[in-house]
Motif scaffolding. Structure first.
Motif, PDB file in Angstrom:
ATOM      1  N   CYS A  39       0.821  -1.212   0.000  1.00  0.00           N
ATOM      2  CA  CYS A  39       0.000   0.000   0.000  1.00  0.00           C
ATOM      3  C   CYS A  39       0.856   1.264   0.000  1.00  0.00           C
ATOM      4  CB  CYS A  39      -0.931   0.018   1.211  1.00  0.00           C
ATOM      5  SG  CYS A  39      -2.342  -1.087   1.032  1.00  0.00           S
ATOM      6  N   CYS A  96      -7.473  -3.365  -0.578  1.00  0.00           N
ATOM      7  CA  CYS A  96      -6.623  -3.535   0.604  1.00  0.00           C
ATOM      8  C   CYS A  96      -7.357  -3.332   1.931  1.00  0.00           C
ATOM      9  CB  CYS A  96      -5.449  -2.573   0.522  1.00  0.00           C
ATOM     10  SG  CYS A  96      -5.959  -0.853   0.368  1.00  0.00           S
ATOM     11  N   CYS A 101      -4.665   4.097   2.817  1.00  0.00           N
ATOM     12  CA  CYS A 101      -3.988   3.831   1.540  1.00  0.00           C
ATOM     13  C   CYS A 101      -4.356   4.885   0.491  1.00  0.00           C
ATOM     14  CB  CYS A 101      -4.343   2.443   1.032  1.00  0.00           C
ATOM     15  SG  CYS A 101      -3.516   2.069  -0.528  1.00  0.00           S
ATOM     16  N   HIS A 106      -6.226   0.795  -5.723  1.00  0.00           N
ATOM     17  CA  HIS A 106      -6.828   0.001  -4.639  1.00  0.00           C
ATOM     18  C   HIS A 106      -8.241   0.471  -4.311  1.00  0.00           C
ATOM     19  CE1 HIS A 106      -2.696  -1.478  -2.902  1.00  0.00           C
ATOM     20  NE2 HIS A 106      -2.851  -1.702  -4.188  1.00  0.00           N
TER      21      HIS A 106
HETATM   22 ZN   LIG Z   1      -3.896  -0.163  -0.465  1.00  0.00          ZN
END
Ligand SMILES: [Zn+2]
Length: 172
Positions: A39, A96, A101, A106
């Motif tokens: 991340c 994630c 993040c 993501h």
């Molecule tokens: Zn992430």
């Protein structure tokens, strides 16, 4: 009071900010320089829910606190453009499940209903951040401090997990 993205004035300000090299540089400066556990981590200010909080600039409607957005929304706007951002009133960390993040790949556009359904599932995931004893904000603060100090945030993550779940901890 701070302004959010919702008014016409703040949408125009956000559009300008997404093209402003100084604002973009300030945003990037609040991101940990290396990927950790896959991340891209925010190390700036946090919201009560443990999301990154980014001060875009002076408020277009002149409220005192200025114009503030959720950091990963700003990053999504940088990656995909403001139109894509505005079509996504809610962005979920679908890949994630990490609220800090900033990796736009993501994130997935979501709805409040979808996200509530996901939340109910994620809340029961062993070792997941929703089960952290410190709460979302406490957990995020502890991880941010570890990243700023150059420590491995994995140990900090484990510290908030109930003992019985620790052996079964997923990566994030
Ligand atoms: Zn992430």
């Amino acid at each position: 009071m701070s302004t959010t993205e919702s008014s016409d004035a703040s949408r125009a300000a956000l559009r300008a900010a997404l093209r402003d090299p100084d604002v973009i540089a300030r945003y990037r400066a609040k991101i940990h320089p290396e990927k950790v556990n896959g991340c891209t981590w925010w190390v700036g200010a946090l919201t009560a829910k443990g999301h990154g909080r980014f001060w875009v600039g002076p408020d277009p409607t002149r409220s005192r606190a200025g114009f503030v957005v959720i950091a990963h929304r700003f990053g999504y706007g940088l990656a995909y453009g403001i139109d894509a951002l505005q079509r996504a009133p809610l962005l979920a960390h679908a890949v994630c499940d990490n609220p800090m993040c900033q990796d736009p790949t993501h994130l997935r556009p979501s709805t409040i209903a979808e996200n509530s359904g996901d939340w109910a599932i994620r809340r029961h995931r062993l070792g997941g951040h929703l089960r952290d004893r410190r709460g979302a904000r406490g957990r995020a603060e502890a991880i941010r401090q570890a990243l700023r100090d150059g420590l491995d945030p994995y140990e900090v993550l484990q510290a908030g997990i109930p003992d019985v779940e620790r052996d079964q901890l997923p990566l994030w």
